[in-house]
Write a protein that holds these residues in place. Structure first.
Motif, PDB file in Angstrom:
ATOM      1  N   VAL A 340       0.834  -1.206   0.000  1.00 38.59           N
ATOM      2  CA  VAL A 340       0.000   0.000   0.000  1.00 38.59           C
ATOM      3  C   VAL A 340       0.869   1.257   0.000  1.00 38.59           C
ATOM      4  CG1 VAL A 340      -1.702   1.330   1.305  1.00 38.59           C
ATOM      5  CG2 VAL A 340      -1.945  -1.157   1.100  1.00 38.59           C
ATOM      6  N   ILE A 341       1.915   1.273   0.834  1.00 35.74           N
ATOM      7  CA  ILE A 341       2.773   2.454   0.909  1.00 35.74           C
ATOM      8  C   ILE A 341       3.571   2.616  -0.381  1.00 35.74           C
ATOM      9  CG2 ILE A 341       4.713   3.495   2.134  1.00 35.74           C
ATOM     10  CD1 ILE A 341       3.655   2.147   4.681  1.00 35.74           C
ATOM     11  N   ALA A 342       4.053   1.499  -0.943  1.00 32.92           N
ATOM     12  CA  ALA A 342       4.779   1.582  -2.214  1.00 32.92           C
ATOM     13  C   ALA A 342       3.860   2.075  -3.324  1.00 32.92           C
ATOM     14  CB  ALA A 342       5.365   0.223  -2.580  1.00 32.92           C
ATOM     15  N   LEU A 343       2.595   1.660  -3.306  1.00 35.28           N
ATOM     16  CA  LEU A 343       1.621   2.155  -4.280  1.00 35.28           C
ATOM     17  C   LEU A 343       1.446   3.661  -4.142  1.00 35.28           C
ATOM     18  CD1 LEU A 343      -0.614   1.743  -6.412  1.00 35.28           C
ATOM     19  CD2 LEU A 343      -2.194   1.241  -4.528  1.00 35.28           C
ATOM     20  N   ALA A 344       1.395   4.143  -2.898  1.00 36.54           N
ATOM     21  CA  ALA A 344       1.275   5.582  -2.668  1.00 36.54           C
ATOM     22  C   ALA A 344       2.488   6.330  -3.207  1.00 36.54           C
ATOM     23  CB  ALA A 344       1.101   5.855  -1.170  1.00 36.54           C
ATOM     24  N   PHE A 345       3.691   5.796  -2.960  1.00 30.21           N
ATOM     25  CA  PHE A 345       4.889   6.449  -3.486  1.00 30.21           C
ATOM     26  C   PHE A 345       4.923   6.402  -5.015  1.00 30.21           C
ATOM     27  CE2 PHE A 345       6.968   5.954   0.799  1.00 30.21           C
ATOM     28  CZ  PHE A 345       7.274   7.284   0.953  1.00 30.21           C
ATOM     29  N   ALA A 346       4.423   5.303  -5.609  1.00 32.19           N
ATOM     30  CA  ALA A 346       4.356   5.226  -7.074  1.00 32.19           C
ATOM     31  C   ALA A 346       3.422   6.300  -7.612  1.00 32.19           C
ATOM     32  CB  ALA A 346       3.887   3.835  -7.500  1.00 32.19           C
ATOM     33  N   LEU A 347       2.269   6.489  -6.954  1.00 34.79           N
ATOM     34  CA  LEU A 347       1.345   7.549  -7.361  1.00 34.79           C
ATOM     35  C   LEU A 347       1.984   8.918  -7.166  1.00 34.79           C
ATOM     36  CD1 LEU A 347      -1.489   8.343  -8.323  1.00 34.79           C
ATOM     37  CD2 LEU A 347      -2.239   8.272  -5.929  1.00 34.79           C
ATOM     38  N   ALA A 348       2.767   9.057  -6.094  1.00 32.72           N
ATOM     39  CA  ALA A 348       3.469  10.322  -5.852  1.00 32.72           C
ATOM     40  C   ALA A 348       4.455  10.621  -6.969  1.00 32.72           C
ATOM     41  CB  ALA A 348       4.195  10.269  -4.510  1.00 32.72           C
ATOM     42  N   GLN A 349       5.203   9.604  -7.394  1.00 30.96           N
ATOM     43  CA  GLN A 349       6.162   9.799  -8.481  1.00 30.96           C
ATOM     44  C   GLN A 349       5.455  10.124  -9.788  1.00 30.96           C
ATOM     45  OE1 GLN A 349       8.962  10.216  -6.389  1.00 30.96           O
ATOM     46  NE2 GLN A 349       9.820   9.727  -8.376  1.00 30.96           N
ATOM     47  N   LEU A 350       4.324   9.474 -10.020  1.00 31.44           N
ATOM     48  CA  LEU A 350       3.555   9.755 -11.241  1.00 31.44           C
ATOM     49  C   LEU A 350       3.106  11.204 -11.257  1.00 31.44           C
ATOM     50  CD1 LEU A 350       1.995   8.988 -13.799  1.00 31.44           C
ATOM     51  CD2 LEU A 350       0.112   8.239 -12.319  1.00 31.44           C
ATOM     52  N   GLY A 351       2.530  11.668 -10.133  1.00 34.48           N
ATOM     53  CA  GLY A 351       2.063  13.046 -10.075  1.00 34.48           C
ATOM     54  C   GLY A 351       3.187  14.044 -10.242  1.00 34.48           C
ATOM     55  N   THR A 352       4.329  13.781  -9.593  1.00 34.20           N
ATOM     56  CA  THR A 352       5.475  14.672  -9.717  1.00 34.20           C
ATOM     57  C   THR A 352       5.996  14.700 -11.147  1.00 34.20           C
ATOM     58  OG1 THR A 352       6.118  14.263  -7.419  1.00 34.20           O
ATOM     59  CG2 THR A 352       7.821  15.119  -8.893  1.00 34.20           C
ATOM     60  N   ASN A 353       6.028  13.543 -11.796  1.00 38.93           N
ATOM     61  CA  ASN A 353       6.493  13.476 -13.178  1.00 38.93           C
ATOM     62  C   ASN A 353       5.582  14.247 -14.120  1.00 38.93           C
ATOM     63  OD1 ASN A 353       8.874  12.501 -14.119  1.00 38.93           O
ATOM     64  ND2 ASN A 353       8.169  10.415 -14.504  1.00 38.93           N
ATOM     65  N   ILE A 354       4.262  14.146 -13.892  1.00 36.99           N
ATOM     66  CA  ILE A 354       3.328  14.876 -14.739  1.00 36.99           C
ATOM     67  C   ILE A 354       3.480  16.381 -14.506  1.00 36.99           C
ATOM     68  CG2 ILE A 354       0.894  15.311 -15.206  1.00 36.99           C
ATOM     69  CD1 ILE A 354       1.852  12.652 -16.291  1.00 36.99           C
ATOM     70  N   ALA A 355       3.513  16.782 -13.232  1.00 32.50           N
ATOM     71  CA  ALA A 355       3.538  18.207 -12.899  1.00 32.50           C
ATOM     72  C   ALA A 355       4.838  18.882 -13.326  1.00 32.50           C
ATOM     73  CB  ALA A 355       3.323  18.379 -11.395  1.00 32.50           C
ATOM     74  N   ALA A 356       5.964  18.279 -12.969  1.00 26.47           N
ATOM     75  CA  ALA A 356       7.255  18.949 -13.165  1.00 26.47           C
ATOM     76  C   ALA A 356       7.879  18.673 -14.520  1.00 26.47           C
ATOM     77  CB  ALA A 356       8.233  18.521 -12.061  1.00 26.47           C
ATOM     78  N   ASN A 357       7.495  17.571 -15.164  1.00 24.44           N
ATOM     79  CA  ASN A 357       8.218  17.156 -16.368  1.00 24.44           C
ATOM     80  C   ASN A 357       7.345  16.974 -17.599  1.00 24.44           C
ATOM     81  OD1 ASN A 357      10.670  17.002 -14.844  1.00 24.44           O
ATOM     82  ND2 ASN A 357       9.964  15.065 -14.007  1.00 24.44           N
ATOM     83  N   SER A 358       6.336  16.120 -17.531  1.00 24.82           N
ATOM     84  CA  SER A 358       5.554  15.787 -18.721  1.00 24.82           C
ATOM     85  C   SER A 358       4.835  17.000 -19.296  1.00 24.82           C
ATOM     86  CB  SER A 358       4.543  14.680 -18.392  1.00 24.82           C
ATOM     87  OG  SER A 358       3.684  14.458 -19.479  1.00 24.82           O
ATOM     88  N   VAL A 359       4.048  17.697 -18.467  1.00 24.45           N
ATOM     89  CA  VAL A 359       3.307  18.862 -18.952  1.00 24.45           C
ATOM     90  C   VAL A 359       4.266  19.966 -19.383  1.00 24.45           C
ATOM     91  CG1 VAL A 359       1.733  20.714 -18.267  1.00 24.45           C
ATOM     92  CG2 VAL A 359       1.241  18.356 -17.615  1.00 24.45           C
TER      93      VAL A 359
END
Length: 560
Positions: A340-359
């Motif tokens: 569960v915690i690793a899933l949360a960190f994976a979602l955190a990395q996804l959001g950070t990647n979208i916000a800071a890099n992809s967009v």
């Protein structure tokens, strides 16, 4: 036959071209598409609480979790390092609010904002600069996200072990077969998030803002209960004193700001979707220091607890490494918690990647080739580059590239300095929006062959003040102590020098389209049509023709 070939080529070009306004000239097609135009009112859907959720979501990531580790290792106490985080991110919040104001007022992104300062064509270098770094960071953050996926898989199947699965990679490659497959899975599963338009992706950050902080607090409670307390780090004082302590304190503050340098310059890419300018002001100014300070505190406490949980070991600063230890010594219930915690960190990395890099990369690539690339296509190009660059080779202990990435803020600070000086000091909030998409020599932002030499002189000045210290930080070589001291204030030095130089040059050599008094007119613009018409063919600047809105005569007199 040649005519038939040309017609087929033209048809193919039209097929791959992105949507655009009718009636644009060839030059204008190199400057705009629907993703680069000011955001129309129906897509200005980000409210103040969306920005609060955005920054809460972004604050819970692995880099923030570990931000205090280097400060404590270098001699600060835990509370001194935490004060550094508070101060650093409070300052970063001010910078973000400054650049975000431009996007929120005129509803334009980072590439278009830069046209007013660097010129219609001159902005392409800062934009390319930012796009290239976003692609590299996308790959690095995806590889860290792959570690989260590795933990999720291993918490289900213990046989998923990098030490037992046959490894097809060389020992010095920086990865293993299990790690690479995990990285590829994270990369692949991230692709659907790039598809959604920016004004709708806010829902991802809302979900992340609820789920990820709850998982982080659960991780903290779990570690404290297992350790029976917060551990020795919170009881130890600083191991340095005097001037050494002062300089480490300054470095701690600057490292917090440097960790945010990318988001400082690209905040207009998100603030442009604000319903009202104030929606992107207070929500960012306060949420950024609070969210990032809380995350870093959780990281300190969990890492301190690790010393008690595993006696005789050094503090485990990487939360994923600690979760990996939990898998090795726990039963099925403990492995479920890790999942569960690793899933949360994976979602955190996804959001950070979208916000800071992809967009950001998507928006920048849209500006580099607007006829064929929109934000969605640019985001996928960014993802492909992030995969192809083999980011694990950059993360090996022998590679200094991560140091280079962390030190890269010296270049971004100069861009931010020119942007803010142009908008707040030189133009006093006044922009002629339609002219930012005008490639004709008579345009106020065309300057010299489309390049603004004053902006580049200021940009280079901001870099030069830091370049010697930057070389020492990256290569570890001996540089003059004065250069090191200057570099310790890297973001401030780059920002202040570039901003001051730009203002001075514009004072000595005045530029057009400025206001004598503070004059933001973005809130009076609903939609901008960019195609040239008869009234826009005139040589003189006509404010009403440019803005499509009639202003009070007193305002007219205040515009040069």
């Amino acid at each position: 036959m040649e005519r038939l070939h040309d017609s087929k080529l033209s048809a193919w070009v039209e097929r791959v071209a992105v949507d655009n306004e009718e009636g644009l000239t060839t030059a204008q097609l190199m400057l705009t598409n629907n993703d680069l135009k000011p955001v129309e009112p129906e897509r200005r859907q980000w409210g103040a609480w969306n920005y609060v959720g955005f920054w809460i979501a972004d604050s819970f990531n692995i880099n923030t979790w570990m931000i205090s580790s280097s400060m404590i290792v270098n001699g600060l106490s835990w509370w001194q390092s935490w004060i550094c985080v508070w101060i650093g991110y409070a300052i970063a919040g001010c910078f973000v609010s400054m650049t975000g104001r431009i996007g929120a007022m005129y509803h334009i992104g980072f590439p278009i904002v830069n046209r007013s300062s660097f010129g219609i064509w001159g902005c392409l270098w800062p934009v390319f600069n930012r796009a290239a770094m976003a692609c590299i960071w996308y790959g690095v953050q995806s590889y860290i996200g792959g570690h989260c996926v590795y933990l999720m898989i291993r918490s289900i199947w213990l046989s998923w072990d990098r030490n037992t699965i046959p490894n097809t990679f060389s020992a010095d490659s920086g990865t293993t077969t299990a790690d690479y497959v995990s990285f590829f899975l994270f990369w692949l599963l991230s692709l659907p998030a790039i598809w959604f338009p920016v004004h709708k992706i806010r829902h991802l950050f809302t979900v992340k803002a609820y789920f990820v902080p709850c998982a982080g607090v659960a991780y903290l409670i779990w570690a404290l209960v297992r350790a029976g307390g917060p551990g020795p780090i919170v009881r130890q004082g600083a191991t340095i004193e005097g001037t050494d302590l002062a300089w480490q304190f300054i470095k701690g503050i600057m490292s917090s700001i440097a960790n945010f340098a990318t988001l400082i310059v690209n905040d207009p890419d998100f603030s442009r979707f604000a319903g009202k300018p104030r929606d992107a002001l207070w929500s960012q100014l306060f949420t950024i220091p609070i969210g990032f300070a809380i995350t870093s505190l959780i990281g300190i406490l969990v890492s301190s607890s690790s010393v008690i949980i595993y006696p005789g070991s050094q503090p485990i600063w990487d939360p994923l490494d600690l979760l990996e230890r939990f898998i090795d010594d726990g039963g099925s219930g403990q492995r479920f918690g890790v999942f569960v915690i690793a899933l949360a960190f994976a979602l955190a990395q996804l959001g950070t990647n979208i916000a800071a890099n992809s967009v950001s990369a998507g928006t920048d690539m849209t500006a580099l080739l607007p006829r064929f690339i929109n934000i969605r296509r640019g985001g996928y190009v960014c993802a492909l580059v992030g995969l192809a660059m083999c980011p694990y080779t950059l993360l090996t202990s022998a590679n200094q590239f991560t140091t280079y990435l962390s030190s890269y803020s010296v270049f971004l600070s100069s861009i931010a300095g020119v942007m803010c000086s142009d908008y707040y000091v030189v133009r006093k909030g006044y922009l002629e929006i339609r002219e930012l998409y005008d490639a004709r020599k008579t345009g106020p932002y065309y300057f010299t062959f489309g390049f603004h030499w004053r902006a580049y002189a200021a940009y280079i000045s901001g870099i030069l003040i830091n370049v010697v210290g930057f070389a020492g930080a990256v290569n570890g070589g001996n540089v003059p102590i004065g250069a090191t001291y200057i570099y310790n204030f890297n973001f401030f030095c780059g920002f202040i020098i570039s901003a001051g130089m730009y203002w001075a040059l514009c004072k000595l050599f005045p530029i057009p389209a400025c206001s004598d008094t503070w004059m933001e007119v973005g809130d009076q613009i609903d939609e901008v049509r960019l195609a040239y018409d008869e009234s826009s063919q005139q040589e003189e600047f006509d404010e009403e023709a440019v803005l499509g809105t009639k202003y009070d005569k007193d305002h007219q007199k205040s515009v040069k």
